[in-house]
Design a protein around this motif. Structure first.
Motif, short mmCIF file in Angstrom:
data_model
loop_
_atom_site.label_atom_id
_atom_site.label_comp_id
_atom_site.label_asym_id
_atom_site.label_seq_id
_atom_site.Cartn_x
_atom_site.Cartn_y
_atom_site.Cartn_z
N PRO A 153 0.82 -1.22 0.00
CA PRO A 153 0.00 0.00 0.00
C PRO A 153 0.85 1.26 0.00
O PRO A 153 1.97 1.28 0.50
CB PRO A 153 -0.82 -0.10 1.28
CG PRO A 153 -0.19 -1.15 2.11
CD PRO A 153 0.67 -2.00 1.21
N HIS A 154 0.28 2.31 -0.57
CA HIS A 154 0.94 3.61 -0.57
C HIS A 154 1.11 4.08 0.88
O HIS A 154 0.21 3.93 1.71
CB HIS A 154 0.10 4.62 -1.35
CG HIS A 154 0.68 5.99 -1.33
ND1 HIS A 154 1.76 6.34 -2.10
CD2 HIS A 154 0.34 7.10 -0.63
CE1 HIS A 154 2.06 7.61 -1.87
NE2 HIS A 154 1.21 8.09 -0.99
N GLY A 210 -13.63 3.35 -1.95
CA GLY A 210 -13.35 3.61 -3.36
C GLY A 210 -12.14 2.88 -3.90
O GLY A 210 -11.76 3.07 -5.05
N GLY A 211 -11.50 2.07 -3.07
CA GLY A 211 -10.29 1.36 -3.49
C GLY A 211 -9.04 2.10 -3.06
O GLY A 211 -9.10 3.15 -2.43
N PRO A 212 -7.88 1.57 -3.39
CA PRO A 212 -6.62 2.16 -2.97
C PRO A 212 -6.46 3.61 -3.44
O PRO A 212 -6.94 4.00 -4.51
CB PRO A 212 -5.56 1.27 -3.62
CG PRO A 212 -6.25 -0.05 -3.80
CD PRO A 212 -7.68 0.31 -4.13
N ILE A 213 -5.75 4.40 -2.62
CA ILE A 213 -5.51 5.82 -2.91
C ILE A 213 -4.02 6.12 -2.78
O ILE A 213 -3.29 5.41 -2.09
CB ILE A 213 -6.33 6.75 -1.98
CG1 ILE A 213 -5.97 6.50 -0.51
CG2 ILE A 213 -7.82 6.57 -2.22
CD1 ILE A 213 -6.61 7.47 0.47
N THR A 214 -3.62 7.24 -3.41
CA THR A 214 -2.22 7.66 -3.32
C THR A 214 -2.09 9.17 -3.09
O THR A 214 -0.99 9.65 -2.89
CB THR A 214 -1.44 7.30 -4.60
OG1 THR A 214 -2.07 7.94 -5.71
CG2 THR A 214 -1.38 5.80 -4.82
N ASP A 250 -3.16 4.16 5.43
CA ASP A 250 -2.26 4.08 4.29
C ASP A 250 -3.12 4.09 3.04
O ASP A 250 -4.32 4.40 3.11
CB ASP A 250 -1.36 2.84 4.39
CG ASP A 250 -2.13 1.53 4.45
OD1 ASP A 250 -3.28 1.46 3.95
OD2 ASP A 250 -1.58 0.55 4.98
N GLY A 251 -2.55 3.74 1.93
CA GLY A 251 -3.28 3.79 0.68
C GLY A 251 -4.42 2.79 0.56
O GLY A 251 -5.28 2.93 -0.29
N ASP A 252 -4.45 1.79 1.43
CA ASP A 252 -5.48 0.77 1.37
C ASP A 252 -6.64 0.98 2.34
O ASP A 252 -7.71 0.42 2.15
CB ASP A 252 -4.89 -0.61 1.62
CG ASP A 252 -4.05 -1.11 0.45
OD1 ASP A 252 -4.12 -0.50 -0.63
OD2 ASP A 252 -3.33 -2.10 0.63
N GLY A 253 -6.43 1.75 3.43
CA GLY A 253 -7.52 1.94 4.38
C GLY A 253 -7.08 2.61 5.65
O GLY A 253 -5.91 2.99 5.81
N GLY A 254 -8.03 2.76 6.57
CA GLY A 254 -7.79 3.39 7.86
C GLY A 254 -7.75 2.37 8.98
O GLY A 254 -8.31 1.27 8.87
N THR A 255 -7.11 2.76 10.07
CA THR A 255 -6.96 1.90 11.24
C THR A 255 -7.44 2.65 12.47
O THR A 255 -7.10 3.83 12.66
CB THR A 255 -5.49 1.47 11.42
OG1 THR A 255 -5.02 0.91 10.20
CG2 THR A 255 -5.35 0.45 12.54
N TRP A 256 -8.22 1.97 13.30
CA TRP A 256 -8.72 2.54 14.55
C TRP A 256 -8.37 1.61 15.70
O TRP A 256 -8.33 0.39 15.54
CB TRP A 256 -10.24 2.68 14.48
CG TRP A 256 -10.71 3.82 13.65
CD1 TRP A 256 -11.10 5.06 14.09
CD2 TRP A 256 -10.84 3.87 12.23
NE1 TRP A 256 -11.45 5.85 13.03
CE2 TRP A 256 -11.31 5.15 11.88
CE3 TRP A 256 -10.61 2.96 11.21
CZ2 TRP A 256 -11.55 5.54 10.57
CZ3 TRP A 256 -10.84 3.33 9.90
CH2 TRP A 256 -11.31 4.61 9.59
N SER A 257 -8.13 2.21 16.86
CA SER A 257 -8.02 1.46 18.10
C SER A 257 -9.39 1.52 18.75
O SER A 257 -9.91 2.62 19.00
CB SER A 257 -6.97 2.08 19.02
OG SER A 257 -6.95 1.39 20.26
#
Length: 104
Positions: free
Chosen positions: A2-3, A72-76, A49-56
């Protein structure tokens, strides 16, 4: 692979999400968690990152990681981060039957 966004971009987005959108973080956690939405007592965005978000996500004093792919899919590009976070928020509202607030 991922980006990876620059550290200053990540810090700015996390500061904004955790400072101005704490309720949205909890809503996203409730909507996308597999362990039951009623048990969630807190959520903070910890990265992306370019593939998604992370939450605790906190449940009963125990934290776990929640990963949500960008709809919407991967981003850069930096401008795409906001678009995708808003899309995740809208999906979370739809899953929970909550009316989303308007986006500026």
């Amino acid at each position: 692979m991922p980006h990876t966004f620059d550290a200053d971009i990540i810090a700015a987005v996390l500061r904004h999400m955790n400072g101005d959108h704490a309720d949205d973080n909890a809503l996203i956690a409730r909507a996308f968690s597999d362990d039951g939405e009623d048990e969630i007592t807190g959520a903070t965005m910890t990265g992306f990152d370019g593939d998604g978000g992370t939450w605790s996500v906190t449940r009963g004093g125990t934290a776990s990681e929640l990963r949500v792919a960008w709809p919407g899919g991967p981003i850069t590009e930096r401008h795409a981060v906001r678009r995708e976070v808003v899309a995740i928020y809208d999906l979370a509202c739809a899953r929970l039957g909550v009316e989303p607030r308007p986006h500026d």
